[in-house]
Design a protein around this motif. Structure first.
Motif, PDB file in Angstrom:
ATOM      1  N   VAL A  16       0.817  -1.217   0.000  1.00  0.00           N
ATOM      2  CA  VAL A  16       0.000   0.000   0.000  1.00  0.00           C
ATOM      3  C   VAL A  16       0.848   1.263   0.000  1.00  0.00           C
ATOM      4  CG1 VAL A  16      -2.079  -1.031   0.970  1.00  0.00           C
ATOM      5  CG2 VAL A  16      -0.301  -0.182   2.524  1.00  0.00           C
ATOM      6  N   LEU A  17       2.119   1.137   0.384  1.00  0.00           N
ATOM      7  CA  LEU A  17       3.022   2.288   0.303  1.00  0.00           C
ATOM      8  C   LEU A  17       3.578   2.480  -1.104  1.00  0.00           C
ATOM      9  CD1 LEU A  17       5.293   2.264   3.488  1.00  0.00           C
ATOM     10  CD2 LEU A  17       3.848   4.154   2.701  1.00  0.00           C
ATOM     11  N   ASN A  18       3.943   1.376  -1.737  1.00  0.00           N
ATOM     12  CA  ASN A  18       4.577   1.453  -3.043  1.00  0.00           C
ATOM     13  C   ASN A  18       3.751   2.234  -4.071  1.00  0.00           C
ATOM     14  OD1 ASN A  18       6.261   0.907  -5.315  1.00  0.00           O
ATOM     15  ND2 ASN A  18       5.024  -0.892  -5.783  1.00  0.00           N
ATOM     16  N   PRO A  19       2.428   2.045  -4.148  1.00  0.00           N
ATOM     17  CA  PRO A  19       1.671   2.817  -5.136  1.00  0.00           C
ATOM     18  C   PRO A  19       1.704   4.328  -4.892  1.00  0.00           C
ATOM     19  CG  PRO A  19       0.417   0.899  -4.444  1.00  0.00           C
ATOM     20  CD  PRO A  19       1.588   1.013  -3.514  1.00  0.00           C
ATOM     21  N   LEU A  20       1.903   4.753  -3.641  1.00  0.00           N
ATOM     22  CA  LEU A  20       2.039   6.188  -3.395  1.00  0.00           C
ATOM     23  C   LEU A  20       3.305   6.725  -4.049  1.00  0.00           C
ATOM     24  CD1 LEU A  20       0.963   6.372   0.358  1.00  0.00           C
ATOM     25  CD2 LEU A  20      -0.397   6.947  -1.662  1.00  0.00           C
ATOM     26  N   HIS A  21       4.323   5.881  -4.123  1.00  0.00           N
ATOM     27  CA  HIS A  21       5.536   6.236  -4.869  1.00  0.00           C
ATOM     28  C   HIS A  21       5.292   6.149  -6.374  1.00  0.00           C
ATOM     29  CE1 HIS A  21       9.505   5.734  -6.707  1.00  0.00           C
ATOM     30  NE2 HIS A  21       9.036   4.601  -7.207  1.00  0.00           N
TER      31      HIS A  21
END
Length: 288
Positions: A16-21
């Motif tokens: 869920v963090l990676n897509p914010l990147h």
């Protein structure tokens, strides 16, 4: 994972963090900012934005660190992008684009919220346990200063955690003896990777390349005649992710179970908002 951290907790947090990147790479804000400094081609913009932390490197280095791009595609843009804009210029444009993207996708109220500030603090704490060893894309980003604004600090931390896991994943792929395109084809077969349409266009491969990789996977007993993963293929992909989890466990163990759970909750809420605002193409993920 260790007994103190639930199984796959780190992976769920990363997911869920990676897509914010990675939302940056689908953003019109990135294309605009890099066009204004001379990098007008969208693929060139991607290579420049992600590789700038390595310096003015050539296509071989970009292909090696990005892994699943066809060398010939990379070489059409690198090192030409550095003649249009220096890595330092690109990094400044990348930061402006990340700022504009997050403000557009999340909204000004969310950007200024306590939730974003708390998520940034937790994500940065996790990065304290990341390692530079054999992780070039992580290490390059780790040399950059942490932005003062919480939403940009969160994007920076998400970038560090994404590249840390990604660098480790390449080691796992080597051990699994999957070449770059075999990795793409088998990931797509799980239903969680990019569709062939997106993978072929974005990574520079042809349908003939894709079919040849699928044939190699069938010869290894990893794909069936319909292009679905066999039991052996499912086991390989499962073991591959578990191996990646082990190589990436340090930041999440450092943050601790409660911190990982809280960061996952916060990032999930932000990601839901971003996806609802059109962060990614609707047909990006899947088998078709």
């Amino acid at each position: 994972m260790t007994a103190s951290l639930p199984e796959r907790a780190g992976r769920r947090c990363h997911d869920v963090l990676n897509p914010l990147h990675s939302s940056l790479y689908f953003s019109p804000d990135l294309r605009r900012e890099l066009s204004e400094v001379g990098v007008e081609d969208p693929k060139g913009a991607y290579f420049a934005a992600r590789a700038a932390v390595l310096g003015a490197v050539g296509p071989g280095t970009v292909t090696a660190t990005f892994s699943n791009f066809r060398y010939e595609l990379v070489a059409r843009h690198v090192p030409e992008v550095w003649r249009k804009a220096s890595p330092e210029t690109v990094l400044a444009a990348r930061t402006r684009a990340a700022d504009a993207t997050l403000r557009r996708l999340l909204g000004e109220e969310a950007v200024a919220s306590e939730a974003v500030a708390e998520a940034a603090e937790l994500a940065l704490r996790a990065t304290e346990a990341c390692s530079r060893t054999a992780r070039p894309l992580y290490a390059g980003n780790a040399d950059l200063p942490v932005p003062a604004e919480p939403h940009l600090a969160l994007w920076h931390a998400a970038t560090l955690l994404r590249e840390h896991r990604g660098d480790g994943h390449l080691a796992a792929l080597l051990e699994a003896e999957l070449d770059p395109l075999e990795a793409l084809v088998s990931h797509t077969a799980t239903g969680k990777g990019m569709t062939p349409k997106w993978a072929l266009d974005a990574r520079g491969w042809t349908r003939e390349h894709w079919d040849a990789a699928a044939a190699r996977l069938r010869d290894r007993g990893l794909l069936d005649a319909e292009g679905e993963l066999t039991e052996t293929g499912v086991a390989l992909r499962r073991d591959l992710e578990a191996r990646t989890d082990r190589l990436d466990r340090a930041p999440y163990e450092h943050l601790g179970a409660a911190g990982v759970q809280r960061l996952t909750e916060l990032a999930y809420g932000l990601l839901t908002t971003a996806v609802g605002a059109g962060a990614f193409p609707a047909d990006l993920i899947g088998k078709a």
